[in-house]
Motif scaffolding. Structure first.
Motif, short mmCIF file in Angstrom:
data_model
loop_
_atom_site.label_atom_id
_atom_site.label_comp_id
_atom_site.label_asym_id
_atom_site.label_seq_id
_atom_site.Cartn_x
_atom_site.Cartn_y
_atom_site.Cartn_z
N TRP A 34 0.85 -1.20 0.00
CA TRP A 34 0.00 0.00 0.00
C TRP A 34 0.88 1.24 0.00
O TRP A 34 1.76 1.39 0.84
N THR A 35 0.62 2.14 -0.97
CA THR A 35 1.49 3.30 -1.10
C THR A 35 0.68 4.55 -1.44
O THR A 35 -0.52 4.61 -1.13
N ASP A 36 1.31 5.54 -2.07
CA ASP A 36 0.61 6.80 -2.31
C ASP A 36 0.21 6.98 -3.77
O ASP A 36 -0.02 8.09 -4.23
N ILE A 37 0.18 5.88 -4.53
CA ILE A 37 -0.20 5.96 -5.95
C ILE A 37 -0.94 4.67 -6.29
O ILE A 37 -0.71 3.64 -5.65
N ASP A 38 -1.81 4.76 -7.32
CA ASP A 38 -2.70 3.63 -7.60
C ASP A 38 -2.05 2.54 -8.46
O ASP A 38 -2.62 2.10 -9.46
N GLY A 39 -0.85 2.11 -8.10
CA GLY A 39 -0.22 0.99 -8.79
C GLY A 39 1.00 1.41 -9.58
O GLY A 39 1.42 2.57 -9.54
N MET A 40 1.59 0.43 -10.27
CA MET A 40 2.75 0.70 -11.13
C MET A 40 2.26 1.45 -12.36
O MET A 40 1.35 0.98 -13.05
N HIS A 41 2.86 2.60 -12.63
CA HIS A 41 2.49 3.36 -13.83
C HIS A 41 3.40 3.03 -15.00
O HIS A 41 4.48 2.47 -14.81
N ASN A 42 2.96 3.41 -16.20
CA ASN A 42 3.73 3.08 -17.40
C ASN A 42 5.03 3.88 -17.52
O ASN A 42 5.88 3.55 -18.34
N ASN A 43 5.15 4.95 -16.70
CA ASN A 43 6.33 5.80 -16.78
C ASN A 43 6.48 6.47 -15.42
O ASN A 43 5.57 6.41 -14.59
N ASP A 44 7.61 7.12 -15.17
CA ASP A 44 7.85 7.72 -13.86
C ASP A 44 7.00 8.98 -13.67
O ASP A 44 7.24 10.00 -14.32
N PRO A 45 6.00 8.92 -12.77
CA PRO A 45 5.09 10.07 -12.62
C PRO A 45 5.78 11.30 -12.04
O PRO A 45 5.24 12.39 -12.12
N ARG A 46 6.98 11.12 -11.49
CA ARG A 46 7.71 12.28 -10.96
C ARG A 46 8.38 13.06 -12.09
O ARG A 46 8.78 14.20 -11.92
N VAL A 47 8.53 12.41 -13.24
CA VAL A 47 9.26 13.03 -14.35
C VAL A 47 8.34 13.40 -15.51
O VAL A 47 8.52 14.40 -16.17
N VAL A 48 7.33 12.55 -15.74
CA VAL A 48 6.46 12.70 -16.91
C VAL A 48 5.05 13.04 -16.46
O VAL A 48 4.56 12.49 -15.47
N ASP A 49 4.38 13.95 -17.18
CA ASP A 49 3.04 14.39 -16.77
C ASP A 49 1.95 13.33 -16.89
O ASP A 49 1.27 13.01 -15.94
N LYS A 50 1.80 12.79 -18.10
CA LYS A 50 0.68 11.88 -18.31
C LYS A 50 1.14 10.43 -18.18
O LYS A 50 1.82 9.90 -19.07
N THR A 51 0.79 9.79 -17.07
CA THR A 51 1.14 8.37 -16.92
C THR A 51 -0.12 7.61 -16.49
O THR A 51 -1.03 8.22 -15.93
N VAL A 52 -0.16 6.32 -16.78
CA VAL A 52 -1.35 5.54 -16.41
C VAL A 52 -0.95 4.28 -15.64
O VAL A 52 0.14 3.73 -15.87
N ALA A 53 -1.85 3.82 -14.78
CA ALA A 53 -1.57 2.61 -14.00
C ALA A 53 -1.68 1.38 -14.89
O ALA A 53 -2.49 1.34 -15.82
#
Ligand code: ADP
Ligand code: ASP
Ligand code: MG
Length: 439
Positions: A218-237
């Motif tokens: 359990w963390t602060d994001i809804d799963g593994m995203h397709n790209n690093d959300p800290r670096v890239v704006d649009k990412t999806v779980a």
């Protein structure tokens, strides 16, 4: 048995601890809860330890005072009843007294690890007091009683399994157990840890040790995203990943998972779920044996990579040359991440420079060596990507403007890795997001 691990942000505020208490009790399933330190604490402890290492007493005292204030406020907001509040204040006082005493002793590796262990020790004790206040029956089981490393400083899974069984059996019919992530004992019996982000690793090891039905992170994001959300704006779980895919992503920089935390769950075929404490109903990501779908799924980046370029005309038609090179890295316990070869040259990448000068000195006996620091590995991960239509075409078209210095492809059917100068990382991840994921 189910294992649920909550990271720093999931326990970093009193209201989050309340949420966690609801999540762990809502299904009434026997559960081992693994907790990280409150967010920011381990970083603060690292700084305190660094002050000690540089004899910066003033800096250390300031940081200890600041952290203590944070905990005083936290306890005040978390524990409303008098008895648990008093207990909370008392136990925090003891931990901070310990931190102050360490400032009078010279820093050793063992003392450093004792300092770093304080975060998880405090978070679990405070959470246990909170559960006590809320009349939630549970047992606090010290990770130092069962999490152990072998003589090579690797987790000793069979010994962990043996020890934790004994610990659980001692509590008969109890159903809810709380323990610390990250901390463990080494083969000498000293307090040690599983390296930064290691609570995920604890969860997976505990899950494998008790053959749990599921390991929930359990963390602060809804799963593994397709790209690093800290670096890239649009990412999806991502809905589903295989163990192999998740392990590659974790190893090659997806910070949501500790680099080596997948193997224990994979060994026992235990599904790992990545879930969001702040949004518990979101589907998250499930990691299991099956990949679910083919094609490219995600990209991750690993920084602070050094490329070592080894060149020798003696390599031409020679056998045994690669062995000699690998022996040097083996001697200095330095793992190689990427490797490419040509007729007279071999390039490898490493993620630690601790023994770089010795490695170069030895390699210079057999070849000429060039070193490039500040590199980043960008890994494109998926299932059977080699068989996916024109993936290389699309990838190189997308990153046409990036000066790629190494390419590794074909080592596994799940991964294409590129080496780039770190200054191009953001641009590269953005271009891949557009070119491969159309985001
Ligand atoms: P915790 O404290 O719960 O262990 P971490 O900070 O270690 O949480 O990991 C979660 C963070 O990982 C997210 O907030 C996100 O910024 C970062 N992250 C990096 N890459 C990814 C990715 N591919 N998918 C999801 N999160 C990622
Ligand atoms: N508290 C440790 C860290 O910050 C372990 C963890 O959170 O996973 O690295
Ligand atoms: Mg983490």
């Amino acid at each position: 048995m189910r294992v649920m691990k909550f990271g720093g942000t999931s326990v970093g505020k009193p209201e989050r601890m309340h949420q966690v208490s609801q999540l762990i009790t809502r299904e009434g399933v026997p559960t081992i809860v693994v907790l990280s330190a409150l967010s920011g604490t381990t970083n603060a402890l690292v700084e305190i330890s660094n002050c000690l290492a540089t004899q910066n007493k003033k800096g250390a005292t300031e940081k200890i005072d600041q952290l203590e204030k944070h905990y005083a406020q936290f306890i005040n907001d978390l524990l409303k009843k008098e008895a648990p509040k008093n207990k909370g204040e008392e136990l925090i006082k003891e931990h901070f007294e310990f931190l102050r005493i360490t400032q009078r002793i010279s820093l050793s590796d063992a003392l450093n690890k004792d300092i770093l262990a304080q975060g998880e020790l405090m978070s679990t004790k405070l959470f246990s007091l909170y559960l006590e206040q809320e009349n939630i029956e549970h047992v606090l089981i010290p990770a130092l009683d069962f999490m152990c490393l072998d003589a090579n400083d690797e987790p000793d899974l069979s010994l962990i399994a043996e020890k934790i069984k004994g610990v659980l059996a001692a509590h008969g019919t109890k159903k809810l157990f709380i323990t610390q992530g990250y901390i463990c004992r080494n083969a000498k019996g000293e307090v040690d840890n599983l390296k930064r982000g290691g609570s995920d690793y604890t969860a997976s090891l505990v899950a494998a040790a008790v053959k749990a039905s599921v390991c929930e992170i359990w963390t602060d994001i809804d799963g593994m995203h397709n790209n690093d959300p800290r670096v890239v704006d649009k990412t999806v779980a991502i809905e589903q990943l295989s163990f192999d895919e998740a392990a590659e992503l974790a190893y090659f920089g997806a910070k949501i998972l500790h680099p080596t935390c997948i193997w224990p769950a994979q060994q026992e075929n235990i599904p790992v779920r990545l879930l969001n404490t702040m949004q518990p109903e979101a589907a998250g990501t499930v990691i299991k044996k099956e990949a679910g779908s083919t094609g490219v799924k995600a990209v991750a980046a690993k920084d602070q990579i050094t490329a070592v370029k080894i060149k020798s005309t003696r390599m031409l038609l020679a056998y045994g040359f690669l062995r000699k090179i690998f022996e040097v890295f083996e001697k200095y316990k330095t793992p190689i991440d990427m490797i490419t070869t040509s007729e007279v040259a071999v390039s490898v990448t490493i993620d630690t420079d601790i023994h770089l000068s010795e490695i170069i000195a030895e390699l210079n006996n057999i070849a000429s060596v060039e070193v490039e620091k500040d590199q980043t590995i960008v890994s494109i991960v998926g299932n059977e990507i080699a068989k996916t239509d024109a993936v290389l075409n699309k990838l190189f078209a997308a990153i046409n403007e990036i000066p790629v210095t190494m390419v590794s492809y074909g080592g596994s059917p799940h991964n294409i890795s590129l080496l780039i100068p770190s200054s191009f990382k953001t641009k590269t991840l953005q271009l891949i997001n557009k070119g491969l994921f159309h985001l």
